[in-house]
Design an enzyme around this catalytic site. Structure first.
Site, short mmCIF file in Angstrom:
data_model
loop_
_atom_site.label_atom_id
_atom_site.label_comp_id
_atom_site.label_asym_id
_atom_site.label_seq_id
_atom_site.Cartn_x
_atom_site.Cartn_y
_atom_site.Cartn_z
N GLY A 1 32.85 55.95 31.00
CA GLY A 1 32.52 55.30 32.27
C GLY A 1 33.10 56.08 33.42
N ASN B 1 36.97 52.92 30.06
CA ASN B 1 36.76 52.31 31.37
C ASN B 1 35.37 51.69 31.52
OD1 ASN B 1 37.23 51.96 34.39
ND2 ASN B 1 35.53 53.40 34.42
N SER C 1 41.20 43.54 33.10
CA SER C 1 40.91 42.87 34.36
C SER C 1 41.92 41.77 34.61
CB SER C 1 39.51 42.25 34.31
OG SER C 1 39.28 41.40 35.42
N THR D 1 31.63 58.25 35.83
CA THR D 1 30.79 58.87 36.87
C THR D 1 30.83 58.16 38.22
OG1 THR D 1 28.85 57.62 36.12
CG2 THR D 1 29.19 59.83 35.18
N TYR E 1 32.56 38.11 30.79
CA TYR E 1 33.35 39.29 31.13
C TYR E 1 34.84 39.03 30.88
CZ TYR E 1 35.49 42.90 34.10
OH TYR E 1 36.25 43.93 34.58
N LYS F 1 37.28 41.02 28.14
CA LYS F 1 38.47 41.76 28.55
C LYS F 1 39.74 41.11 27.98
CE LYS F 1 36.53 45.00 31.05
NZ LYS F 1 36.64 46.44 30.72
#
Length: 252
Positions: free
Chosen positions: A14, A92, A145, A16, A159, A163
Site C-alpha cells: 500500500g 499498510n 487504527s 503509492t 474496518y 484492525k
C-alpha cells in the site's frame, strides 16, 4: 541520528499514496531500498522511479491485489528477485468502506476482513518463513487504527473489527518470533489527511478535529516517522507494541 536503515531492503504494501507513500519516501531518505506494492502497476512504477531518481536507492514496483490469496507468494518472489534479501515488511494496505451494521452486507464485512486482516496474516507468515529459513533477523510493522480501541462512530465497524484482529495478531506473532530476533509491532494512526479520508474530511472536518486533543488531523509524514522508527535499530528492544500516532485521541 542514524537509524541503521542504509542498504536495508524494505517492502511497503500500500505504498503509492497517503501514509504508504510517505513511509516509502522516509525509508528512501534513510538510504533503504524500497519495494512499493499496490494494485496498480503504473502507480507503483511512478513512485519507484521518483524515489530512485531523488535518493539514488534501489526501488521496484510490484502489483499485488490484497484480495488475492496467492498475492503473497508473487510479492516476495518479485521482491527477492530485485533485492536478493529482505529486512522489513510494512503492512499498510487497507480498505475503509462505510455502512452501519444494520445496513451492512455480509460480503462487504467478509471482504474487509480478507483485505485488512487475512492478507496481512499471509504476508507476515510468508515473511517470517523467509527470515527463519535464512536465519535472519527482521522487522514487521502492521498499520492498524485508533478505531481498534475506540470503536467506529461513523459506520466503519467492519474496518474497526479487522484492525482489532490485526492488533492481537501482531501481539501473538511478536511472542512467537521474539526468540529469533524478529520484532513485530504496530502503528495506530488517528485522523490523517490522506486520499482515503480526504472526501469525508471535507464534509466533516470540524467533527473529526473536535475528537483530536491537538486540534488537527495529521499529515502522513507525521505518522510515517513512527513506522520508520519501528523498522530501525533504535527499536530493537520493542516488540508486540502499538504506537498511538493519534494526536491524543488515544491516551493510555
Amino acid at each position: 541520528m542514524d537509524f541503521g536503515l542504509n542498504g536495508k531492503h524494505v517492502i511497503v504494501v500500500g505504498g503509492t499514496k497517503g501514509l504508504g507513500k510517505a513511509v516509502c519516501k522516509l525509508f528512501a531518505e534513510e538510504g533503504a531500498n524500497v519495494a512499493i506494492v499496490s494494485r496498480h502497476q503504473a502507480a507503483c512504477d511512478a513512485v519507484a522511479e521518483e524515489l530512485h531518481n531523488t535518493y539514488g536507492v534501489k526501488t521496484v514496483g510490484i502489483t499485488c491485489d490484497m484480495g488475492d490469496d496467492h498475492c503473497g507468494d508473487i510479492l516476495f518472489e518479485k521482491a527477492l528477485n530485485a533485492f536478493d534479501s529482505l529486512d522489513v515488511l510494512v503492512n499498510n494496505a487497507g480498505i475503509w468502506p462505510q455502512a452501519y451494521v444494520v445496513d451492512m452486507k455480509e460480503e462487504d464485512f467478509r471482504h474487509t476482513l480478507n483485505v485488512n486482516l487475512v492478507s496481512p496474516f499471509i504476508l507476515c507468515r510468508n515473511f517470517a518463513r523467509y527470515l527463519l529459513a535464512q536465519h535472519r533477523t527482521g522487522k514487521i510493522i502492521n498499520v492498524v487504527s485508533q478505531a481498534v480501541f475506540h470503536g467506529s462512530t461513523t459506520g466503519h465497524a467492519h474496518y474497526a473489527a479487522s484492525k482489532g484482529g490485526l492488533v492481537t495478531f501482531t501481539i501473538s506473532l511478536a511472542r512467537e518470533l521474539a526468540p529469533y530476533g524478529i520484532n513485530v509491532n504496530a502503528v495506530a494512526p488517528g485522523i490523517m489527511d490522506t486520499p482515503m479520508m480526504h472526501e469525508i474530511l471535507c464534509q466533516k472536518r470540524e467533527y473529526y478535529q473536535s475528537r483530536i486533543p491537538l486540534g488537527r488531523e495529521a499529515q502522513p509524514e507525521e505518522v510515517g516517522y513512527s513506522v520508520v522508527f519501528l523498522a530501525s535499530n533504535k527499536s530493537d528492544y520493542l516488540t508486540g507494541i502499538t504506537i498511538d500516532a493519534t494526536g491524543g485521541m488515544l491516551m493510555r
